[in-house]
Design a protein around this motif. Sequence first.
Motif, PDB file in Angstrom:
ATOM      1  N   TRP A  61      48.589  41.321  34.445  1.00 30.63           N
ATOM      2  CA  TRP A  61      48.359  41.022  35.666  1.00 30.63           C
ATOM      3  C   TRP A  61      49.356  40.910  36.714  1.00 30.63           C
ATOM      4  CZ3 TRP A  61      47.975  36.183  38.363  1.00 30.63           C
ATOM      5  CH2 TRP A  61      47.456  36.155  39.785  1.00 30.63           C
ATOM      6  N   LEU A  84      43.676  31.280  40.180  1.00 26.25           N
ATOM      7  CA  LEU A  84      43.741  32.517  40.999  1.00 26.25           C
ATOM      8  C   LEU A  84      43.103  33.847  40.341  1.00 26.25           C
ATOM      9  CD1 LEU A  84      44.237  33.869  43.785  1.00 26.25           C
ATOM     10  CD2 LEU A  84      46.835  34.533  42.805  1.00 26.25           C
ATOM     11  N   ARG A  85      43.330  33.999  39.096  1.00 31.35           N
ATOM     12  CA  ARG A  85      42.797  35.238  38.390  1.00 31.35           C
ATOM     13  C   ARG A  85      41.282  34.927  38.215  1.00 31.35           C
ATOM     14  NH1 ARG A  85      46.363  37.320  33.546  1.00 31.35           N
ATOM     15  NH2 ARG A  85      44.814  38.788  33.492  1.00 31.35           N
ATOM     16  N   ARG A  87      39.340  33.290  40.401  1.00 31.03           N
ATOM     17  CA  ARG A  87      38.736  33.326  41.601  1.00 31.03           C
ATOM     18  C   ARG A  87      38.732  34.729  41.799  1.00 31.03           C
ATOM     19  NH1 ARG A  87      41.980  29.132  43.084  1.00 31.03           N
ATOM     20  NH2 ARG A  87      43.524  30.396  44.151  1.00 31.03           N
ATOM     21  N   THR A  88      39.601  35.771  41.497  1.00 34.64           N
ATOM     22  CA  THR A  88      39.679  37.132  41.748  1.00 34.64           C
ATOM     23  C   THR A  88      38.426  37.860  41.017  1.00 34.64           C
ATOM     24  OG1 THR A  88      41.898  37.022  42.101  1.00 34.64           O
ATOM     25  CG2 THR A  88      40.888  39.198  41.682  1.00 34.64           C
ATOM     26  N   GLN A  91      35.001  37.084  42.653  1.00 33.24           N
ATOM     27  CA  GLN A  91      34.864  37.653  43.469  1.00 33.24           C
ATOM     28  C   GLN A  91      34.496  39.170  43.562  1.00 33.24           C
ATOM     29  OE1 GLN A  91      38.384  36.787  46.042  1.00 33.24           O
ATOM     30  NE2 GLN A  91      37.569  35.043  46.787  1.00 33.24           N
ATOM     31  N   GLY A  92      35.281  39.706  42.260  1.00 29.52           N
ATOM     32  CA  GLY A  92      35.062  41.203  42.048  1.00 29.52           C
ATOM     33  C   GLY A  92      33.681  41.453  41.502  1.00 29.52           C
TER      34      GLY A  92
END
Length: 94
Positions: A61, A84-85, A87-88, A91-92
């Motif tokens: 990543w 952050l990962r 949250r990503t 969201q995905g």
Amino acid sequence: MFTPGTPQPGSGEPTDSVWLQAFREVLPSEDINEDTNFFQAGGHSLLIPKLLTCYESRSGWRPPVSLLFKFASPRELEAESAALRERTVEQGSR
């Protein structure tokens, strides 16, 4: 939670964080630990792409460049990268 590229306890692999491994590969200093500030240890803007590439090759990543300007130590970067990962991924999946 397992993060690709992060050694797991008991796996026989070194337990240094991925960010710490990347710092040690990129920075000229011999004395790098989890609290080392990238910029105070000789890092500069031209080394950031190399650091991010090194991190990406170990973790799978690539974090945004801005992360390094907000958090400059492996300990801080490891925590913020994980958040952050996560949250990503959340969201995905929406």
